[in-house]
Motif scaffolding. Structure first.
Motif, PDB file in Angstrom:
ATOM      1  N   GLU A 138      56.135  35.819  48.809  1.00  0.00           N
ATOM      2  CA  GLU A 138      56.923  36.461  49.810  1.00  0.00           C
ATOM      3  C   GLU A 138      56.188  37.714  50.491  1.00  0.00           C
ATOM      4  N   GLU A 139      55.249  38.262  49.596  1.00  0.00           N
ATOM      5  CA  GLU A 139      54.369  39.406  49.780  1.00  0.00           C
ATOM      6  C   GLU A 139      53.302  39.056  50.725  1.00  0.00           C
ATOM      7  N   MET A 140      52.779  37.817  50.206  1.00  0.00           N
ATOM      8  CA  MET A 140      51.316  37.618  50.812  1.00  0.00           C
ATOM      9  C   MET A 140      51.217  37.343  52.101  1.00  0.00           C
ATOM     10  N   GLU A 141      50.326  38.064  53.183  1.00  0.00           N
ATOM     11  CA  GLU A 141      50.159  37.736  54.275  1.00  0.00           C
ATOM     12  C   GLU A 141      49.079  36.806  54.784  1.00  0.00           C
ATOM     13  N   THR A 142      48.571  36.137  53.845  1.00  0.00           N
ATOM     14  CA  THR A 142      47.538  35.032  54.058  1.00  0.00           C
ATOM     15  C   THR A 142      47.903  33.761  53.591  1.00  0.00           C
ATOM     16  N   LYS A 143      46.821  32.654  53.752  1.00  0.00           N
ATOM     17  CA  LYS A 143      46.995  31.401  53.278  1.00  0.00           C
ATOM     18  C   LYS A 143      46.778  31.558  51.855  1.00  0.00           C
ATOM     19  N   VAL A 144      46.024  32.014  51.399  1.00  0.00           N
ATOM     20  CA  VAL A 144      45.770  32.006  49.861  1.00  0.00           C
ATOM     21  C   VAL A 144      45.169  33.177  49.047  1.00  0.00           C
ATOM     22  N   GLY A 145      45.554  33.294  48.117  1.00  0.00           N
ATOM     23  CA  GLY A 145      45.330  34.612  47.325  1.00  0.00           C
ATOM     24  C   GLY A 145      44.869  34.080  45.744  1.00  0.00           C
ATOM     25  N   PHE A 146      43.701  35.157  45.666  1.00  0.00           N
ATOM     26  CA  PHE A 146      43.025  34.895  44.159  1.00  0.00           C
ATOM     27  C   PHE A 146      43.263  36.144  43.530  1.00  0.00           C
ATOM     28  N   MET A 147      43.779  35.710  42.156  1.00  0.00           N
ATOM     29  CA  MET A 147      43.643  36.816  41.051  1.00  0.00           C
ATOM     30  C   MET A 147      43.128  36.314  39.952  1.00  0.00           C
ATOM     31  N   GLY A 148      43.218  37.553  38.740  1.00  0.00           N
ATOM     32  CA  GLY A 148      42.656  37.282  37.534  1.00  0.00           C
ATOM     33  C   GLY A 148      43.513  37.762  36.609  1.00  0.00           C
ATOM     34  N   HIS A 149      43.182  38.716  35.855  1.00  0.00           N
ATOM     35  CA  HIS A 149      43.937  39.582  34.975  1.00  0.00           C
ATOM     36  C   HIS A 149      44.330  38.812  33.407  1.00  0.00           C
ATOM     37  N   SER A 150      45.200  37.542  33.677  1.00  0.00           N
ATOM     38  CA  SER A 150      45.587  36.724  32.443  1.00  0.00           C
ATOM     39  C   SER A 150      44.441  36.098  31.863  1.00  0.00           C
ATOM     40  N   HIS A 151      43.382  35.836  32.371  1.00  0.00           N
ATOM     41  CA  HIS A 151      41.911  35.148  31.839  1.00  0.00           C
ATOM     42  C   HIS A 151      42.413  33.676  31.619  1.00  0.00           C
ATOM     43  N   ILE A 152      43.392  33.199  32.184  1.00  0.00           N
ATOM     44  CA  ILE A 152      43.884  31.649  32.276  1.00  0.00           C
ATOM     45  C   ILE A 152      43.996  31.118  33.739  1.00  0.00           C
ATOM     46  N   PRO A 153      43.045  30.321  34.098  1.00  0.00           N
ATOM     47  CA  PRO A 153      43.148  29.817  35.518  1.00  0.00           C
ATOM     48  C   PRO A 153      44.414  28.989  35.399  1.00  0.00           C
ATOM     49  N   VAL A 154      44.768  28.912  36.659  1.00  0.00           N
ATOM     50  CA  VAL A 154      46.304  28.341  37.194  1.00  0.00           C
ATOM     51  C   VAL A 154      46.363  28.372  38.685  1.00  0.00           C
ATOM     52  N   ASN A 155      46.845  27.182  39.321  1.00  0.00           N
ATOM     53  CA  ASN A 155      47.079  27.264  40.652  1.00  0.00           C
ATOM     54  C   ASN A 155      48.759  27.028  41.081  1.00  0.00           C
ATOM     55  N   PHE A 156      49.204  28.124  41.703  1.00  0.00           N
ATOM     56  CA  PHE A 156      50.555  27.958  42.062  1.00  0.00           C
ATOM     57  C   PHE A 156      50.486  27.518  43.731  1.00  0.00           C
ATOM     58  N   ASN A 161      58.214  23.170  48.692  1.00  0.00           N
ATOM     59  CA  ASN A 161      58.581  23.816  47.261  1.00  0.00           C
ATOM     60  C   ASN A 161      57.503  24.502  46.758  1.00  0.00           C
ATOM     61  N   LEU A 162      57.891  25.115  45.662  1.00  0.00           N
ATOM     62  CA  LEU A 162      56.766  25.795  44.827  1.00  0.00           C
ATOM     63  C   LEU A 162      56.371  24.910  43.690  1.00  0.00           C
ATOM     64  N   HIS A 163      55.230  24.541  43.198  1.00  0.00           N
ATOM     65  CA  HIS A 163      54.838  23.666  42.172  1.00  0.00           C
ATOM     66  C   HIS A 163      53.515  24.450  41.741  1.00  0.00           C
ATOM     67  N   HIS A 164      53.102  24.218  40.401  1.00  0.00           N
ATOM     68  CA  HIS A 164      51.961  24.743  39.963  1.00  0.00           C
ATOM     69  C   HIS A 164      51.057  23.649  38.978  1.00  0.00           C
ATOM     70  N   ASN A 165      49.856  23.633  39.024  1.00  0.00           N
ATOM     71  CA  ASN A 165      49.204  22.781  38.148  1.00  0.00           C
ATOM     72  C   ASN A 165      47.855  23.592  37.526  1.00  0.00           C
ATOM     73  N   LYS A 166      46.966  22.801  36.755  1.00  0.00           N
ATOM     74  CA  LYS A 166      45.716  23.549  36.044  1.00  0.00           C
ATOM     75  C   LYS A 166      44.763  22.601  36.848  1.00  0.00           C
ATOM     76  N   ALA A 178      48.539  28.941  48.606  1.00  0.00           N
ATOM     77  CA  ALA A 178      48.244  29.155  47.304  1.00  0.00           C
ATOM     78  C   ALA A 178      47.917  30.201  46.579  1.00  0.00           C
ATOM     79  N   LEU A 179      48.337  30.362  45.435  1.00  0.00           N
ATOM     80  CA  LEU A 179      47.998  31.640  44.557  1.00  0.00           C
ATOM     81  C   LEU A 179      46.955  31.204  43.499  1.00  0.00           C
ATOM     82  N   VAL A 180      45.725  31.437  43.372  1.00  0.00           N
ATOM     83  CA  VAL A 180      44.801  30.855  42.383  1.00  0.00           C
ATOM     84  C   VAL A 180      44.510  32.017  41.350  1.00  0.00           C
TER      85      VAL A 180
END
Ligand code: ZN
Length: 240
Positions: A138-156, A161-166, A178-180
């Motif tokens: 809801e907050e993201m202004e772009t098509k795709v967002g990239f983050m880290g922090h958890s040290h675990i790769p995952v795609n939302f 609908n919202l789904h996620h995978n590895k 996507a949020l990657v």
């Protein structure tokens, strides 16, 4: 344009060098670092030098701010605090100043880059659940967002609908956002000890997560020789 996006190096020089060597085989146009350059590992100064030499787009991680005095160490566990205090003594004033003045969030083309969340990057919360991801979409202004922090790769992925995978490949059509999470270079925690990073082809809208072997023995020995908590070296072998 092809971007190589990496996070959470945590002063692991051997992992960073292996990742750059792999990136150099991938015809990368630009490098992006999502923070936590230092903390935990035994080569903070060398890692900072190499990252600043090769990367122009860097955002701040919680360890970067804590080590440079911008964030309290109170939130850190004993191991992280001990490593942060040691790291602070290894860095020059200029390096500490560089960490202290990193931005929390950057946007470029159709991409957002952040260490933790788009919703409140200064809080260093995590995007772990579908609910977290929904709030951030809801907050993201772009098509795709990239983050880290958890040290675990995952795609939302958000497409109706919202789904996620590895999956290690993500092909985004025109209706998908996507949020990657790009995982961690220097301290993976998904039980795969190999260094992890992402490639993004902004013409094809294609994400690729890559894993790279590196010399764990040398990295773990440096942690040991520095007198840092043993666990920080041991966990590199387990990827946890
Ligand atoms: Zn981290």
């Amino acid at each position: 344009m092809k971007y190589a996006i990496f996070s959470d190096v945590h002063a692991n020089l051997e992992a960073l060098e292996a990742v750059f060597a792999d990136m150099d085989q991938q015809e990368v146009d630009e490098f992006v670092c999502l923070g936590d350059l230092v903390g935990y590992g035994g080569s903070p100064s060398e890692v900072m030098k190499l990252v600043y030499e090769r990367v122009s787009l860097i955002v701040a991680g919680n360890h970067d701010y804590a080590i440079s005095g911008k964030l309290s160490l109170e939130q850190f566990n004993t191991y992280a605090r001990e490593a942060a205090e040691w790291t602070n003594e290894q860095l020059t004033e200029d390096q500490l100043d560089d960490l202290n003045t990193l931005p929390l969030l950057e946007m470029k083309e159709e991409m957002t880059f952040v260490h933790s969340t788009i919703l409140a990057p200064e809080k260093f919360d995590y995007i772990l659940t579908a609910y977290d991801a929904h709030m951030n979409f809801e907050e993201m202004e772009t098509k795709v967002g990239f983050m880290g922090h958890s040290h675990i790769p995952v795609n939302f992925i958000y497409r109706e609908n919202l789904h996620h995978n590895k999956d290690d490949r993500l092909d985004l059509d025109s209706d998908s956002r996507a949020l990657v999470n790009v995982g961690s270079v220097g301290q993976p925690r998904d039980e795969d000890p190999r260094a992890c990073y992402a490639l993004y082809d902004s013409d094809e809208h294609l994400v690729e997560i890559r894993r790279v072997d590196y010399d764990i023995d040398t990295a773990a020995n440096k942690i040991h020789d520095a007198g840092l908590p043993k666990l920080l070296g041991e966990r590199l072998y387990r990827g946890k």
